[in-house]
Design an enzyme around this catalytic site. Structure first.
Site, PDB file in Angstrom:
ATOM      1  CG  ASP A  98      -2.385   0.261   0.851  1.00  0.00           C
ATOM      2  OD1 ASP A  98      -2.515   1.664   0.700  1.00  0.00           O
ATOM      3  OD2 ASP A  98      -3.483  -1.013   1.307  1.00  0.00           O
ATOM      4  CG  ASP A 202      -4.967   4.986   0.513  1.00  0.00           C
ATOM      5  OD1 ASP A 202      -5.179   4.223   0.647  1.00  0.00           O
ATOM      6  OD2 ASP A 202      -5.409   6.237   1.438  1.00  0.00           O
ATOM      7  CD  GLU A 256      -8.525   4.124  -1.919  1.00  0.00           C
ATOM      8  OE1 GLU A 256      -9.921   3.200  -1.089  1.00  0.00           O
ATOM      9  OE2 GLU A 256      -8.298   5.099  -1.201  1.00  0.00           O
ATOM     10  CG  HIS A 326      -8.919  -2.818   3.921  1.00  0.00           C
ATOM     11  ND1 HIS A 326      -8.761  -2.432   3.033  1.00  0.00           N
ATOM     12  CD2 HIS A 326      -8.724  -0.576   4.320  1.00  0.00           C
ATOM     13  CE1 HIS A 326      -8.066  -1.298   2.198  1.00  0.00           C
ATOM     14  NE2 HIS A 326      -8.366  -0.504   3.705  1.00  0.00           N
ATOM     15  CG  ASP A 327     -11.612   1.199   3.002  1.00  0.00           C
ATOM     16  OD1 ASP A 327     -10.780   0.696   4.371  1.00  0.00           O
ATOM     17  OD2 ASP A 327     -11.120   1.227   2.318  1.00  0.00           O
TER      18      ASP A 327
HETATM   19  C1  NOJ Z   1      -9.110   4.661   2.198  1.00  0.00           C
HETATM   20  C2  NOJ Z   1      -8.589   3.237   3.155  1.00  0.00           C
HETATM   21  O1  NOJ Z   1      -8.439   2.017   1.582  1.00  0.00           O
HETATM   22  C3  NOJ Z   1      -8.935   3.519   3.839  1.00  0.00           C
HETATM   23  O2  NOJ Z   1      -8.782   2.340   4.629  1.00  0.00           O
HETATM   24  C4  NOJ Z   1      -8.480   4.439   4.709  1.00  0.00           C
HETATM   25  O3  NOJ Z   1      -9.077   5.041   5.696  1.00  0.00           O
HETATM   26  C5  NOJ Z   1      -8.162   5.987   3.613  1.00  0.00           C
HETATM   27  N1  NOJ Z   1      -8.236   5.648   2.793  1.00  0.00           N
HETATM   28  C6  NOJ Z   1      -7.328   7.065   3.689  1.00  0.00           C
HETATM   29  O4  NOJ Z   1      -5.590   6.699   4.033  1.00  0.00           O
END
Ligand code: NOJ
Length: 566
Positions: A98, A202, A256, A326-327
């Site tokens: 990441d 990210d 992302e 994970h989100d």
């Molecule tokens: C995306 C990440 O996947 C998430 O877990 C994070 O809180 C935010 N970006 C901020 O870095």
């Protein structure tokens, strides 16, 4: 030279904190990952996306980095990291890390320096502004944090505000400063030299902010987007990092792509642009959620329209395929009744519904055994997003707290972060100690040990599907045709290359559904090659087909050697 190896890869995402704890402190770690490398090999994946393991105060579980070249001691040492990397490479598994550089932690040395004085050499590493109103005590603009609340924090020392699109412990880096961009290049090269195979970047679509940081329009939820999603200099900045680092190694750089549609994402992922290799879309996961936290009714038609948009991108754009990370909540409890009697069929159907598409598929830890969402009381949510949602709601409009609790029961990121369920043991085989987060009580039934023992399990289905997908040209390069865009129950699409066609039919309903239009596809005689039922119809006939609850069928047409493989 880029070999674009990721086009034939199947990724497994590891969220290290919740994957495997080797030392009994209740937190997953690198030695835990090392102990599971053979597991990954057996599953058949050939690439790993590892969520952050860098030094971090963990305000956002590692997405707040305080040193980009050090491993967080709770995860292990740099030696452990190198052993893990070698172990992956020995098993033919690539490692993508990441890269969290839209912001750093406020505990990073750069920020500690930056806040000291207005003329500190690191001042311009971050975005500082004078406040508005009398005495500058009002934020410089009206942007809001992605986790609710104001996107600015006032700092007494220099009497200015700094921007943070996430929490106040995650100050945004100032990409307009060439020194910041050079730092990013150096960080990437540092890890590439060690042998790392790429980065998942990210919130990369947020790095360039509009000049003058103008006020955003609309409600005070996610306000300001139009001034920093794919901002004015994004292409210049990505191109620069690409030239100075990413293109020099055989990497995958996947961004992302928060806030972008498939049309917009093209401008950063098309091969000839030399920016990113692929993008993690948000369009799909927003079909059933608004503003990231308001649950909506799942609408299969919209879902298919989003898939079609990405599938029909020009050949020089390669999508990323995923349901979970994970989100995101667990797909089996999101897109169907993952607690019901057809849980197994559902898990398998969902797997096929995205593995047969064009793009690089990602399997998130636990998805391969059908891990589900968890029931949590309000005080049991740990994640900063849920905590901020509860906090803001309590402050702004307390009568809506039950609504906030309901929304989080569907949407909180905590659902994805419960420890990996390796076995039925008290610590789920994840830890011998006290887990950092509640383990899902259903680990007695849903766990890797049980799944691997049962040859008819979701796990074995994934293993076979991963094998089937590898180096499959039809899936990689074939044309995409949606045969039933308006059907509310069935997702039926075709992948076609030369004379061979795969017809994929997925029943998204927990009941029997007739799909009468199948004959219109003109694939009479196509043979069943993949199914999640033993007694499935083994050929497309001249009329309709009836699908059992969550049934999926893949038929092959144009290959005389077709046979059922799963
Ligand atoms: C995306 C990440 O996947 C998430 O877990 C994070 O809180 C935010 N970006 C901020 O870095």
């Amino acid at each position: 030279m880029k070999t674009r190896w990721y086009k034939d890869a199947v990724f497994y995402q590891i969220y290290p904190r919740s994957f495997c704890d080797s030392n009994g402190d209740g937190i997953g770690d690198i030695r835990g990952i090392i102990s599971k490398l053979d597991y990954l090999k057996e599953l058949g994946v050939n690439a790993v996306w590892l969520s952050p393991v860098y030094k971090s105060p963990n305000f956002d579980n590692g997405y707040d980095i305080s040193n980009y070249r050090e491993i967080n001691p709770e995860f292990g040492t740099m030696e452990d990291f190198k052993e893990m990397l070698d172990g992956m490479h020995e098993r033919g598994i690539k490692l993508v890390m990441d890269l969290v550089v839209n912001h750093s932690s406020d505990e990073h040395y750069w920020f500690q320096e930056s806040k000291k004085s207005k003329d500190n050499p690191y001042r311009d590493y971050y975005i500082w502004r004078k406040g508005r109103g009398k005495n500058g005590k009002k934020p410089p603009n009206n942007w809001t944090s992605r986790f609710t609340g104001n996107a600015w924090t006032y700092d007494e020392t220099t009497e200015e505000w700094y921007l943070h699109l996430f929490t106040k412990k995650q100050p945004d880096l100032n990409w307009d400063n060439p020194k910041v961009r050079q730092e990013v290049v150096d960080i990437c090269n540092f890890w590439f030299e060690m042998g790392v195979d790429g980065f998942r970047c990210d919130v990369i679509t947020y790095i360039s902010k509009a000049e003058g940081l103008p006020d955003g329009k609309g409600l005070p939820i996610l306000r300001g987007d139009e001034h920093f999603v794919l901002g004015p200099n994004i292409h210049k900045y990505l191109n620069e990092i690409n030239q100075k680092s990413w293109s020099k190694y055989d990497t995958l750089i996947v961004g992302e792509a928060i806030g972008t549609t498939h049309k917009e994402a093209q401008s950063i992922i098309a091969e000839d642009r030399n920016e990113l290799d692929s993008a993690i879309t948000f369009e799909l996961v927003q079909v059933d959620f608004k503003w990231d936290f308001l649950p909506l009714k799942f609408n299969l038609k919209k879902f298919k329209a989003v898939q079609a948009g990405w599938q029909n991108l020009p050949q020089n754009c390669f999508p990323t395929l995923y349901y979970e990370n994970h989100d995101q909540p667990r797909s089996i409890t999101r897109y169907g009744n993952g607690f019901g009697i057809y849980r197994k069929e559902l898990g398998k159907m969902l797997a096929v519904s995205y593995f047969m598409l064009r793009g690089t598929p990602y399997v998130y830890q636990g998805q391969e055994i059908g891990m589900t969402n968890i029931y949590l009381k309000e005080e049991e949510y740990i994640d900063v997003m849920a905590r901020q949602v509860f906090g803001t709601m309590r402050k702004v409009f307390p009568p809506l707290m039950p609504f906030a609790r309901w929304a989080m029961s569907k949407r909180a990121r905590d659902h994805a972060r419960t420890p990996m369920q390796w076995s039925a043991a008290p610590g789920a085989g994840f830890t011998d100690g006290t887990p950092w987060m509640k383990i899902n009580p259903n680990h007695g039934d849903i766990n890797v040990h049980a799944e691997m023992k049962n040859s008819n399990s979701i796990w074995h289905f994934y293993k076979k599907l991963i094998e089937f997908r590898k180096n499959n040209e039809i899936i990689r390069d074939g044309e995409y045709i949606d045969h039933a865009p308006n059907n509310k129950s069935i997702f039926c699409f075709e992948r076609k290359l030369g004379d061979v066609r795969y017809v994929v039919i997925c029943n998204f309903k927990e009941k029997t559904v007739a799909f009468n239009d199948v004959y219109k596809i003109g694939a009479k005689g196509a043979k069943l090659i993949i199914s999640n039922y033993d007694n499935a119809q083994n050929e497309i006939l001249g009329d309709g087909i009836t699908l059992k609850p969550y049934e999926v069928a893949v038929f092959e047409y144009g290959n005389s050697a077709s046979k059922r493989i799963i």
